[in-house]
Each structure stands twice: as structure tokens, then as C-alpha cells.
Design an enzyme around this catalytic site. Structure first.
Site, PDB file in Angstrom:
ATOM      1  N   ASP A   1       0.831  -1.197   0.000  1.00 42.44           N
ATOM      2  CA  ASP A   1       0.000   0.000   0.000  1.00 42.44           C
ATOM      3  C   ASP A   1       0.868   1.251   0.000  1.00 42.44           C
ATOM      4  OD1 ASP A   1      -2.231  -1.560   0.046  1.00 42.44           O
ATOM      5  OD2 ASP A   1      -2.620  -1.337   2.191  1.00 42.44           O
TER       6      ASP A   1
ATOM      7  N   LYS B   1      -4.256   2.988  -2.769  1.00 35.87           N
ATOM      8  CA  LYS B   1      -5.445   3.746  -3.154  1.00 35.87           C
ATOM      9  C   LYS B   1      -5.346   5.111  -2.485  1.00 35.87           C
ATOM     10  CE  LYS B   1      -8.359  -0.386  -3.365  1.00 35.87           C
ATOM     11  NZ  LYS B   1      -7.272  -1.334  -3.071  1.00 35.87           N
TER      12      LYS B   1
ATOM     13  N   MET C   1      -9.150   7.402   8.277  1.00 40.75           N
ATOM     14  CA  MET C   1      -9.355   8.012   6.963  1.00 40.75           C
ATOM     15  C   MET C   1     -10.459   9.065   6.992  1.00 40.75           C
ATOM     16  SD  MET C   1      -9.003   4.511   4.705  1.00 40.75           S
ATOM     17  CE  MET C   1      -9.961   3.513   5.867  1.00 40.75           C
TER      18      MET C   1
END
Length: 489
Positions: free
Chosen positions: A248, A270, A383
Site C-alpha cells: 500500500d 489507493k 481516513m
């Protein structure tokens, strides 16, 4: 300065040592071990250097140093007590593109002599770039006790078998798997017992019995919050065995640096508003590399089963009959809270903790806001930096007190960690004032009031002023929490 580590072959190559004292003698001894052709330039020599000169092991020049002596030499060591002479040697070497080591002067040196652990043909070198030689020596002493003398014999045995191993296993993945099995088997133990013939026979049997190809597999591993020291031992082992690492974006460079140097690294992160790798593309990469017989590590920040889509990837691997295992990691909520000095639960103030993600509209619309707004619990929100205004509004709307403390933790556990403190009522205001950005974790609840007083890592928390905290040390825990809460608010 970052040094490039290198092992130089000096056998039958000319090396000049300027200086004839005890330090120069040590340097010459190491160079002779490397079978270098050594010339010593000094008016006087130590008794040992004089003996080596009489025996013809070194050449001796007693007259003052001259530039033309640098012709056709590969390395130079300046080991005099005169810094001007050392600087002259270093400067002339620089002009001729010859590497020069100036003893005890890192600034003048273009190469450094490391502390060495000798298990010939295996050599382990430790360097601090000339900045802390005593630290290098201390580490060498500790490693000397850990590394068995039989490692040299093991290296020689592997060298003898190497051509046959390469012939039997053309693919590097299968070859590496054989080497790892060999080292984990009885061969090393037999060599420690000085049973060299038995060790050779055991290695021969292992070579004959090993399959020619290795099947691929996937390890789903958690990289933790970023600090390489928080990586688990099993994850470290997986990184050192990996052929391919799919990682990641938030996996830190320090963690990736622990992996095998020749492992292929593929970023599949992402990110909001930027380039992202779709989950379907990640699945395809896992399948491609595993079916090619490679050992794949799918490396995720934090823990793969906490907002990491680990379950989806395992379902895919299971459906395609790809062997896998899971190595947990320290999730961001646990790590960030610990490094910010915030207990996620507290006997008097928080009897539960909820892990929440709020990075997009779809996820926030499915949340039970009434339950999240209840008191005496801790919310660890992943997030959520881009959704702070929505989080604030929804929680206030469902009854969470505006005075509820928060700690917004950027880059938790890393050297650039920042903690922004405040209360729910000024959450957005504080975040904007301090330009808070991703990656960050929001901790909201009564326990967040402890951040200013229990901070222990990195810079002091921003946005909160705590008054007279040292005087609270002798007061009951509940009173301390109340006082800190009032100071923050």
C-alpha cells in the site's frame, strides 16, 4: 552522508599507507590479510612494520611523501599524526580519483574502514560512516557472540554445491527455497559439531530429494503504523523471503527497506483524488505472480483485517486455490493512540472503543450515528481527515457533547508525528488552523483529554494548553482527567 557499501578485492593490487605508527600498523595488517601489495611511506616504523619490511612483506619508503607515489595505486590510507600531510594526501587522491581513508577524519576520507566480523569466506562489515566508530565496534562485539564460527564452513560447503544447485533449479524462486530449507535443516548443526563429511552427505541428500520447482503462495501481512520497529518478527521473515511485494501507499520506506533487496516492489495503493489501483487489479497481480511460482507478500499498512480489504483478498485467493497465510500487524488506532499517550479505554471514562472509517459518502451514510454519539466510549476514526466537518456535524446532531475532547494524530509513530488537540466543538477549526492532513487518525472521547499530559513521543501536542500538570501527579486518576479535560477545553 549515505555511504555505498562495497567489498574490494585488493589481492596483488598496490596500496599506499602514509604513516608508520601503531595505527598505520593496524591498517597494514588488515591489508596484508587481503593480500594487497602494501607500500608504507614514513621516516620511522614500528618494530612490527620494520620486521615486515625486512621480510619483504611490505615495501618501505622513508623520504617525504611525493605526489608521483600515487601512480598505479588502488587505495591510499593516510595515518600520520600531521593533519596537513593527511589533507594533502586526501586532496591529491581526490584529483587522481583514488579512494583515500584518512584515519579518524571522516570529512577528508572518501572511503571508510568498517568494523569487521570474519567468518571467511563470510565477512560482515559495520560502518557508521566514520561518525561513531566506537558504536560500530560495540555492535561488532555483540554480533561476534551471536555468529557461530561454523558459518565459514557453511559458506564453503554452499560454494562447492552452488554449480549443481543452479543446474538443478534454474528458476531463482525454487533455488532460493532450496537454500532456505538447507539452512534450516541438519547441515548447519553438523558443521557446528565439526562433522564435515556428514554435513556434506546431508546436503547431497537434500539436493537429490528437493523438488525442481516451488509453488507460489501469498502472505497477507500487516506492516504496522510506519515505525519499522513495530513490524512483527513473522512479517520481517516474510519480507526477507518474498519474491514480490505488493504494498500500500502508506507502507513506510523504513519498512520496505527491511525486505530482500532483489524482491520486486509494486505499489498498489489507493488514494483520494489521485492514482489508485483497483481491487480487481490487485487480485489479478496476486494471481499472476502466485501462479508463476513466486512467493508474494501483500503488505498493508496497519493490520490487513482492519479496513484493509484483507477478507476480500483471501476470498479471492481461496476461490483460485492459491495457498495463503495471514500475519497480523499493529493497527493504526492502537499504535497512534499509544504514541500519542492516549489510552483507548479507561476504567472510569471509556468502557469500549469503536473502530470507524469515514473516508467516503457510502461509508459515512451506513454508520449508526446515534450509537457513535454515546458517551463513555472512544471513537477511533480512520481516513476521516477529509470528512471532519461531516463527522463533527453528525455527532453534535446526535447528542455528542461539544466539549468532548479529541486528538488528531498525523503520521503516528513516525519521526514527523503531530498531534492536534481540542474538543468536538472546535474540531474543524483546529484542524484547519494546523493544516492537518492525511495520513491521520482521529481519536474522540473522554480519554483524548489525556494527550497533553501523557505525550511522550515527538513534538508536544498542538492546540491545547495544559496548566499546572506537574502538580496533578499525586491526585486520584479521576481528578487528573477532569483537570486535564478542563485545561484542554
Amino acid at each position: 552522508m549515505k555511504l555505498y557499501p562495497i567489498f574490494a578485492s585488493l589481492s596483488q593490487r598496490a596500496v599506499l599507507v602514509v604513516g608508520g605508527g601503531v595505527v598505520a600498523e593496524r591498517k597494514v595488517a588488515a591489508l596484508l590479510e587481503a593480500q594487497a601489495q602494501v607500500t608504507v611511506n614514513a621516516p620511522t616504523l614500528t618494530p612490527r612494520l620494520r620486521r615486515w619490511a625486512r621480510q619483504g612483506r611490505i615495501a618501505h619508503r622513508a623520504d617525504p611523501f611525493r605526489e608521483n607515489w600515487l601512480e598505479r595505486v588502488w587505495l591510499v590510507v593516510a595515518a600520520t599524526s600531521d593533519r596537513e600531510i593527511n589533507a594533502l594526501v586526501a586532496n591529491l587522491g581526490e584529483l587522481r580519483r583514488i579512494f583515500v581513508n584518512v584515519v579518524d577524519d571522516a570529512a577528508l576520507s572518501t572511503f571508510h574502514v568498517p568494523a569487521v566480523i570474519d567468518r571467511a569466506p563470510l565477512t560482515i562489515a559495520i560502518s557508521s560512516g566514520g561518525e561513531a566508530p566506537m558504536l560500530s565496534r560495540l555492535l561488532r562485539e555483540r554480533l561476534e557472540a551471536l555468529l557461530d564460527d561454523s558459518l565459514g564452513a557453511l559458506a564453503r560447503l554452499m560454494a562447492r554445491l552452488r554449480p549443481r544447485i543452479r543446474a538443478r533449479f534454474p528458476a531463482s524462486t525454487a533455488r532460493r527455497a532450496f537454500y532456505e530449507g538447507l539452512l534450516a535443516g541438519p547441515v548447519a548443526q553438523l558443521l557446528r559439531q565439526q562433522r564435515h563429511d556428514d554435513a556434506q552427505a546431508a546436503a547431497e541428500r537434500a539436493l537429490a530429494a528437493a523438488p525442481r520447482s516451488a509453488g507460489g503462495s501469498v502472505v497477507l501481512a500487516g506492516a504496522g503504523p510506519g515505525d519499522p520497529g513495530l513490524l512483527t518478527l513473522r512479517a520481517l521473515r516474510a519480507l526477507n523471503e518474498a519474491d514480490v511485494i505488493l504494498h500500500d501507499r502508506l507502507v513506510s520506506a523504513g519498512v520496505l527497506a527491511l525486505a530482500r533487496r532483489d524482491a520486486e516492489r509494486i505499489e498498489v495503493g489507493k488514494r483520494a483524488g489521485g492514482h489508485s489501483t483497483s481491487q480487481e487489479a490487485i487480485h489479478a497481480l496476486l494471481l499472476e505472480h502466485a501462479r508463476a511460482g513466486r512467493r508474494v507478500v501483500r503488505l498493508k499498512g496497519g493490520d490487513p483485517f482492519v479496513f484493509g480489504r484483507g477478507g476480500e483478498e483471501l476470498e479471492f485467493l481461496r476461490a483460485h486455490a492459491i495457498p495463503f497465510e495471514v500475519i497480523p500487524g499493529i493497527t493504526a488506532a492502537v499504535a497512534c493512540a499509544a504514541f500519542a499517550g492516549v489510552p483507548l479505554t479507561h476504567r472510569d471514562r471509556a468502557q469500549s472503543v469503536r473502530f470507524v472509517t469515514a473516508h467516503c459518502r457510502d461509508s459515512r451514510d451506513t454508520l449508526d450515528w446515534a450509537a457513535l454519539a454515546q458517551e463513555r466510549q472512544t471513537l477511533a476514526i480512520y481516513m476521516g481527515v477529509n470528512e471532519l466537518a461531516t463527522l463533527q456535524a453528525r455527532l453534535l446532531e446526535h447528542g455528542r457533547a461539544a466539549s468532548t475532547p479529541f486528538a488528531l494524530i498525523e503520521n503516528g509513530s513516525l519521526p514527523n508525528q503531530r498531534v492536534v488537540c481540542g474538543v468536538l466543538g472546535n474540531l474543524v477549526e483546529r484542524a484547519v488552523a494546523h493544516a492537518a492532513g492525511s495520513p491521520a487518525l482521529l481519536i474522540l472521547g473522554e480519554v483524548a483529554a489525556l494527550a497533553p499530559s501523557l505525550a511522550w513521543f515527538g513534538a508536544a501536542p498542538l492546540g491545547a494548553t495544559v496548566h499546572a500538570l506537574p502538580a496533578l501527579a499525586a491526585r486520584p486518576a479521576g481528578d487528573v482527567l477532569d483537570a486535564v479535560h478542563q485545561a484542554v477545553c
